[in-house]
Design an enzyme around this catalytic site. Structure first.
Site, PDB file in Angstrom:
ATOM      1  N   ASP A 135      -1.815  -3.277   4.212  1.00  0.00           N
ATOM      2  CA  ASP A 135      -1.058  -4.398   3.666  1.00  0.00           C
ATOM      3  C   ASP A 135      -1.981  -5.435   3.030  1.00  0.00           C
ATOM      4  OD1 ASP A 135       1.181  -5.893   3.072  1.00  0.00           O
ATOM      5  OD2 ASP A 135       1.244  -6.886   5.015  1.00  0.00           O
ATOM      6  N   ASN A 195       9.094   1.468  -1.106  1.00  0.00           N
ATOM      7  CA  ASN A 195       8.168   1.034  -2.153  1.00  0.00           C
ATOM      8  C   ASN A 195       8.546   1.513  -3.551  1.00  0.00           C
ATOM      9  OD1 ASN A 195       5.156   1.162  -0.069  1.00  0.00           O
ATOM     10  ND2 ASN A 195       6.571  -0.525  -0.484  1.00  0.00           N
TER      11      ASN A 195
END
Length: 243
Positions: free
Chosen positions: A23, A71
């Site tokens: 991340d 995503n």
């Protein structure tokens, strides 16, 4: 299943299996006025560095969350950039896996990936079968809930065909992408967020969580050492009491 922990020369426990949510790539790029795909490129180099370090210190399994089922909602240019990086990494892995003695597995629904990527993934699977030792698992088009649903469907099919007996936690684990792999001892999330984001929901039931504000492209072996040091101060009881 709980992993058997080994110790390094300094007497520190080394997690057998580490999971990491990759991340902060986009924020890393934004801070530098760069396109988001530049952050993913930097993050891919960090993955290479951390995977190598994990192998050196005795970690047996590293599982990273590279691209989730959600995503695909990101900008098309960013998704194309990530897929291009995956193509590059898989080609390099096919070239180097045997030399470096690193197995590579992809967890997730690869049916949505391009035929060329699926062919490369199949090739890494084939090469991995002849390698023993460290294994890197890359989660692509992966979601923890989707994995559990997939496992339930696969079990139901086997049960209907008389290929499966009564369902237990252990037998259910055999239907997951991670079948045969010990559950993560330690889950690390860089980037300052405090959530699982649909990652390894089944497998992380008893994992120790470690959060850091360091963005993934800036994550170093020293940061991994800090996470392992913190892990060594945790009291893992797996629902029991300390003796």
């Amino acid at each position: 299943m709980a992993a058997k922990i080994k110790e390094n020369e300094a007497g520190k426990q080394i997690p057998r299996h580490i999971a990491i949510i990759l991340d902060g790539n986009g924020r890393w790029a934004k801070k530098r006025a760069l396109p988001r795909k530049a952050g993913h490129l930097a993050g891919s180099e960090t993955f290479r560095s951390i995977a190598t370090y994990c192998k050196e210190i005795g970690v047996e399994y590293l599982t990273v969350y590279a691209f989730s089922t959600e995503n695909w909602k990101r900008p098309e240019d960013e998704v194309k950039g990530i897929m291009k990086l995956l193509d590059k990494y898989l080609h390099e892995a096919i070239r180097d896996m045997q030399k470096k003695q690193i197995r590579l597995k992809v967890f997730g629904d690869v049916s949505r990936l391009s035929p060329s990527l699926r062919e490369l993934i199949a090739r890494t699977d084939e090469i991995s079968q002849g390698i023993e030792g460290f294994q890197a698992n890359v989660c692509i088009n992966y979601g923890g809930r989707a994995e559990i649903v997939r496992a339930a469907q696969r079990y139901a099919q086997d049960y209907a065909q008389g290929k499966a007996e009564e369902l237990t936690e252990e037998s259910f684990s055999d239907y997951m992408y991670s079948a045969g792999i010990p559950d993560p001892d330690l889950l690390i999330r860089p980037g300052g967020e405090y959530r699982l984001s649909n990652f390894l929901l089944w497998q992380c039931a008893y994992s120790e969580f470690y959060y850091t504000d360091v963005l993934w492209p800036d994550f170093t072996p020293e940061d991994l050492d800090k996470a392992i040091e913190e892990y060594n101060h945790r009291d893992r009881r797996f629902g029991g009491v300390k003796k």
